[in-house]
Write a protein that holds these residues in place. Structure first.
Motif, PDB file in Angstrom:
ATOM      1  N   ASN A   1      -8.061  -2.364 -10.555  1.00  0.00           N
ATOM      2  CA  ASN A   1      -7.576  -0.983 -10.465  1.00  0.00           C
ATOM      3  C   ASN A   1      -7.673  -0.419  -9.046  1.00  0.00           C
ATOM      4  OD1 ASN A   1      -6.673  -0.606 -13.119  1.00  0.00           O
ATOM      5  ND2 ASN A   1      -8.796  -0.417 -13.818  1.00  0.00           N
ATOM      6  N   LYS A   2      -8.486  -1.047  -8.221  1.00  0.00           N
ATOM      7  CA  LYS A   2      -8.509  -0.640  -6.808  1.00  0.00           C
ATOM      8  C   LYS A   2      -7.492  -1.451  -6.013  1.00  0.00           C
ATOM      9  CE  LYS A   2     -13.126   1.261  -6.480  1.00  0.00           C
ATOM     10  NZ  LYS A   2     -14.458   0.687  -6.733  1.00  0.00           N
ATOM     11  N   LEU A   3      -7.235  -2.682  -6.485  1.00  0.00           N
ATOM     12  CA  LEU A   3      -6.280  -3.528  -5.752  1.00  0.00           C
ATOM     13  C   LEU A   3      -4.853  -3.019  -5.903  1.00  0.00           C
ATOM     14  CD1 LEU A   3      -6.092  -7.195  -5.103  1.00  0.00           C
ATOM     15  CD2 LEU A   3      -4.187  -6.270  -6.409  1.00  0.00           C
ATOM     16  N   VAL A   4      -4.490  -2.531  -7.088  1.00  0.00           N
ATOM     17  CA  VAL A   4      -3.097  -2.130  -7.336  1.00  0.00           C
ATOM     18  C   VAL A   4      -2.599  -1.090  -6.317  1.00  0.00           C
ATOM     19  CG1 VAL A   4      -1.562  -0.958  -8.990  1.00  0.00           C
ATOM     20  CG2 VAL A   4      -2.994  -2.862  -9.745  1.00  0.00           C
ATOM     21  N   PRO A   5      -3.326   0.036  -6.121  1.00  0.00           N
ATOM     22  CA  PRO A   5      -2.828   0.983  -5.108  1.00  0.00           C
ATOM     23  C   PRO A   5      -2.823   0.388  -3.698  1.00  0.00           C
ATOM     24  CG  PRO A   5      -4.910   1.744  -6.102  1.00  0.00           C
ATOM     25  CD  PRO A   5      -4.488   0.558  -6.855  1.00  0.00           C
ATOM     26  N   ALA A   6      -3.813  -0.463  -3.397  1.00  0.00           N
ATOM     27  CA  ALA A   6      -3.845  -1.092  -2.062  1.00  0.00           C
ATOM     28  C   ALA A   6      -2.623  -1.995  -1.875  1.00  0.00           C
ATOM     29  CB  ALA A   6      -5.135  -1.905  -1.906  1.00  0.00           C
ATOM     30  N   LEU A   7      -2.212  -2.655  -2.952  1.00  0.00           N
ATOM     31  CA  LEU A   7      -1.064  -3.563  -2.891  1.00  0.00           C
ATOM     32  C   LEU A   7       0.231  -2.776  -2.662  1.00  0.00           C
ATOM     33  CD1 LEU A   7      -0.022  -6.441  -3.101  1.00  0.00           C
ATOM     34  CD2 LEU A   7      -0.095  -6.250  -5.594  1.00  0.00           C
ATOM     35  N   VAL A   8       0.366  -1.645  -3.367  1.00  0.00           N
ATOM     36  CA  VAL A   8       1.559  -0.810  -3.176  1.00  0.00           C
ATOM     37  C   VAL A   8       1.643  -0.359  -1.715  1.00  0.00           C
ATOM     38  CG1 VAL A   8       2.646   1.407  -3.771  1.00  0.00           C
ATOM     39  CG2 VAL A   8       1.645  -0.022  -5.576  1.00  0.00           C
ATOM     40  N   GLU A   9       0.504   0.074  -1.186  1.00  0.00           N
ATOM     41  CA  GLU A   9       0.457   0.552   0.192  1.00  0.00           C
ATOM     42  C   GLU A   9       0.847  -0.557   1.178  1.00  0.00           C
ATOM     43  OE1 GLU A   9      -3.253   2.259   2.522  1.00  0.00           O
ATOM     44  OE2 GLU A   9      -2.957   3.236   0.561  1.00  0.00           O
ATOM     45  N   GLU A  10       0.282  -1.736   0.961  1.00  0.00           N
ATOM     46  CA  GLU A  10       0.543  -2.898   1.819  1.00  0.00           C
ATOM     47  C   GLU A  10       2.033  -3.281   1.778  1.00  0.00           C
ATOM     48  OE1 GLU A  10      -1.207  -5.712   4.458  1.00  0.00           O
ATOM     49  OE2 GLU A  10      -2.223  -4.094   3.378  1.00  0.00           O
ATOM     50  N   LEU A  11       2.609  -3.269   0.587  1.00  0.00           N
ATOM     51  CA  LEU A  11       4.031  -3.626   0.436  1.00  0.00           C
ATOM     52  C   LEU A  11       4.915  -2.613   1.149  1.00  0.00           C
ATOM     53  CD1 LEU A  11       4.017  -4.750  -3.310  1.00  0.00           C
ATOM     54  CD2 LEU A  11       4.527  -6.205  -1.338  1.00  0.00           C
ATOM     55  N   ARG A  12       4.536  -1.331   1.037  1.00  0.00           N
ATOM     56  CA  ARG A  12       5.322  -0.291   1.722  1.00  0.00           C
ATOM     57  C   ARG A  12       5.234  -0.453   3.227  1.00  0.00           C
ATOM     58  NH1 ARG A  12       3.777   4.581  -2.217  1.00  0.00           N
ATOM     59  NH2 ARG A  12       5.260   4.047  -3.870  1.00  0.00           N
TER      60      ARG A  12
ATOM     61  N   VAL B   1       4.853  -3.229   4.864  1.00  0.00           N
ATOM     62  CA  VAL B   1       5.699  -4.372   5.256  1.00  0.00           C
ATOM     63  C   VAL B   1       7.154  -3.937   5.320  1.00  0.00           C
ATOM     64  CG1 VAL B   1       6.575  -6.607   4.511  1.00  0.00           C
ATOM     65  CG2 VAL B   1       4.124  -6.130   4.395  1.00  0.00           C
ATOM     66  N   LYS B   2       7.567  -3.175   4.289  1.00  0.00           N
ATOM     67  CA  LYS B   2       8.952  -2.721   4.214  1.00  0.00           C
ATOM     68  C   LYS B   2       9.259  -1.814   5.409  1.00  0.00           C
ATOM     69  CE  LYS B   2      10.692  -2.694  -0.087  1.00  0.00           C
ATOM     70  NZ  LYS B   2      10.827  -2.148  -1.452  1.00  0.00           N
ATOM     71  N   ALA B   3       8.354  -0.917   5.720  1.00  0.00           N
ATOM     72  CA  ALA B   3       8.562   0.019   6.821  1.00  0.00           C
ATOM     73  C   ALA B   3       8.688  -0.725   8.146  1.00  0.00           C
ATOM     74  CB  ALA B   3       7.408   1.021   6.874  1.00  0.00           C
ATOM     75  N   ALA B   4       7.956  -1.843   8.261  1.00  0.00           N
ATOM     76  CA  ALA B   4       8.001  -2.624   9.502  1.00  0.00           C
ATOM     77  C   ALA B   4       9.304  -3.418   9.596  1.00  0.00           C
ATOM     78  CB  ALA B   4       6.793  -3.563   9.559  1.00  0.00           C
ATOM     79  N   GLY B   5      10.070  -3.426   8.499  1.00  0.00           N
ATOM     80  CA  GLY B   5      11.402  -4.036   8.505  1.00  0.00           C
ATOM     81  C   GLY B   5      11.367  -5.512   8.346  1.00  0.00           C
TER      82      GLY B   5
END
Lengths: 259, 337
Positions: B320-331, B333-337
């Motif tokens: 339950n702590k990893l899920v929000p961290a994963l969303v943040e990490e994925l975003r 990566v996406k922002a970095a293009g």
């Protein structure tokens, strides 16, 4: 109206297992079934028959034992059954298979041809559109709804990101999805009838087709080799804090080109 | 057929509503590699209405040497016959040795129609494409029997060698705007008779409503998530990855999500490219429904959970702590293009 439903007898792939030593398919004891997409196509044809009246013929190509699948179709309510079975048809790829089936369809006559979208053993989805091309018919694939409208059918054609409602004049060919309906069971009376009816078996002599275009030698493609994917072993396990865990997952997904 | 006349690799650059699709770039990626191996050009075929030079330039930047355009108002929305006519004309005039089409609901309708018309072989849903040493034939590898077996197919005596390619398997190239190439428009005429079907209604649904069996990424939740609210949060991860949320039986029985999302013996058998198991211990009935997934990630706080024996990557942590961290990490990566 003459409806021909093309169907394939397939091994129930959910039960297919691989011999771990030889790496080949274990076929013994695997039940054969009517391919699910085809069975829903048959159900759609039977519904049309009930609503507007139609003769429903089922057509299959395969070894003599494919007779069983056709008898099941008769027991569900199909009127006639034809099995294309001849050594000369063997080893065919989709091009040669569709050429052979198209020749049988020319002989049968049709207003509407229904094929399942794809068979669960090969998953190619090619034979339907290729038959349509050989017969110069309009095609609509990925059909999930079907109704008759005068001299046309109106169908729902699904895409990954939506759908189209398409009107197409008969004669035409449709490929159907298994999700479109729940096929009926065979009735007891139907099972008795099915064994009173004949499954016609047609060989090379019964259809008009160029021998150079059928079977293994009429097939443009060849299987060069087949193999099983190596069995998987447990991967790496990391005991880390959640943030580091998230980073590890993202790195792995990058490597797999998912992101 | 004189097969030595057929040269080059042609890819069908699928567009929908004027937008070139991701699969087109993936085909250019694999097409570039094959074309380079053969020492032949890579051709992109773009079929549509009102095709712009910018779109052609974009395909060149993504790897094409030549762009062939078939442009007609009748080609705005996919329809089998007009598109088949366009692709057949492109094959007859350009004579490519190889033609790749995406194994999408459009490509899998179009390619078999064209292969029957030009009398050549077609291999469906390829996941591996190589050139054979010596013969220079294309080796087309695909799964069969529900993915239980792989087969390598050749098309030795007919050209072009055609295959549909499974989306999400091939890697697109880094965009390079300095690349140069030629653009040619095909003199195609769509007659009224070619429009042999009538599209009454075309609906594009924003979020593709797929079943979990069709999803290429599944983010799957189990009882270890604790609450339906925590399960809900998996949607964030699925959205970032363009996937769907699925679940173990325990979660479905608890009513956190509908049965159509259940993976396992009494649910559905899935085989996505990526399966992320969150808070799923991995009972054998669940494993039976997902063990053939291409890449399995498991997150569980119990290091002894059986799911780790089936995963490619296991993370022992508080899910339950990893899920929000994963969303943040994925975003990020996406922002970095």
């Amino acid at each position: 109206m003459n409806i021909v439903v093309c169907m394939k007898q397939v091994p129930d792939t959910t039960e297919v297992k691989i011999d771990p030593v030889t790496g080949t398919l274990i076929r013994e004891g695997i039940p054969s079934i009517i391919n699910p997409d085809d069975k829903s196509g048959l159900e759609a044809a039977l519904v049309l028959k009930e609503r507007v009246g139609a003769k429903v013929t089922v057509l299959s190509m395969g070894p003599p034992q494919a007779d069983l699948a056709l008898r099941e179709a008769l027991a569900m309510g199909a009127d006639e059954a034809v099995l294309l079975s001849d050594r000369a048809f063997g080893g065919a790829d989709t091009w040669a298979t569709s050429t052979t089936i198209a020749a049988a369809l020319r002989k049968l006559g049709f207003d509407l041809i229904i094929c399942g979208r794809q068979a669960i053993d090969g998953d190619t989805a090619q034979v339907g559109p290729q038959i349509a091309e050989h017969l110069s018919l309009p095609q609509v694939s990925y059909v999930s709804e079907l109704e008759l409208a005068g001299d046309s059918v109106v169908v729902k054609r699904t895409f990954e990101d939506g759908y189209q409602r398409i009107k197409v004049k008969l004669p035409c060919l449709l490929t159907t999805l298994k999700d479109m309906n729940s096929p009926r069971y065979m009735s007891v009376a139907g099972i008795f009838d099915a064994y009173k009816k004949d499954v016609q078996v047609w060989g090379l002599a019964d259809i008009v087709v160029d021998e150079a275009n059928i079977g293994l030698k009429g097939s443009p493609t060849r299987v060069k080799k087949s193999f099983t994917k190596g069995a998987k072993s447990a991967g790496k396990v990391y005991e880390v804090d959640p943030k580091e865990g998230a980073r590890i997952i993202v790195e792995a997904l990058k490597e797999k080109f998912v992101i | 057929m004189n097969i030595s006349e057929y040269k080059g690799v042609m890819v069908f650059a699928e567009q929908r509503s004027g937008q070139v699709q991701k699969i087109a770039y993936e085909l250019l990626g694999v097409g570039r590699r094959i074309a380079d191996t053969l020492g032949e050009p890579l051709v992109a075929l773009l079929v549509g209405s009102g095709v712009t030079d910018a779109q052609a330039k974009d395909l060149i930047a993504q790897g094409a040497d030549e762009v062939l355009i078939a442009d007609d108002p009748a080609l705005a929305v996919y329809m089998t016959e007009p598109y088949a006519k366009a692709m057949t004309l492109a094959i007859e005039t350009r004579k490519p040795g190889i033609v790749f089409t995406g194994a999408t609901t459009i490509g899998r309708d179009l390619a078999p129609r064209v292969s029957a018309r030009v009398r050549t072989g077609l291999t469906a849903d390829c996941t591996g494409l190589e050139v054979e040493d010596g013969t220079r034939n294309l080796l087309m590898t695909r799964p069969a029997f529900g993915g239980n077996i792989m087969a390598t197919i050749i098309c030795p005596e007919h050209r072009p060698q055609m295959s549909t390619v499974r989306p999400g398997v091939m890697r697109k190239l880094e965009r390079d705007d300095s690349r140069t190439g030629t653009v040619k428009r095909l003199g195609l005429k769509i007659e009224a008779a070619d429009k042999n079907v009538e599209i009454l209604e075309a609906v594009v649904e924003k979020a593709a409503k797929k079943s979990i069996e069709e999803a290429s990424v599944l983010v799957s939740g189990g009882r270890g998530l604790g609450t339906p609210e925590n399960f809900e949060k998996l949607n964030g991860v699925a959205a970032e990855l363009g996937g769907l949320v699925s679940a173990s039986r325990a979660v479905v029985d608890a009513g956190w999500v509908g049965q159509d999302r259940q993976v396992g013996q009494t649910g559905k058998t899935v085989r996505p490219d990526v399966y992320i198991a969150c808070g799923i211990s991995g009972m054998i009935q669940h494993i039976a429904g997902m063990e053939d997934s291409e890449f399995i990630v498991a997150v569980n706080k119990n290091a002894g959970a059986p799911i780790f024996e089936y995963s490619d990557i296991g993370i022992v942590t508080d899910v339950n702590k990893l899920v929000p961290a994963l969303v943040e990490e994925l975003r990020a990566v996406k922002a970095a293009g």
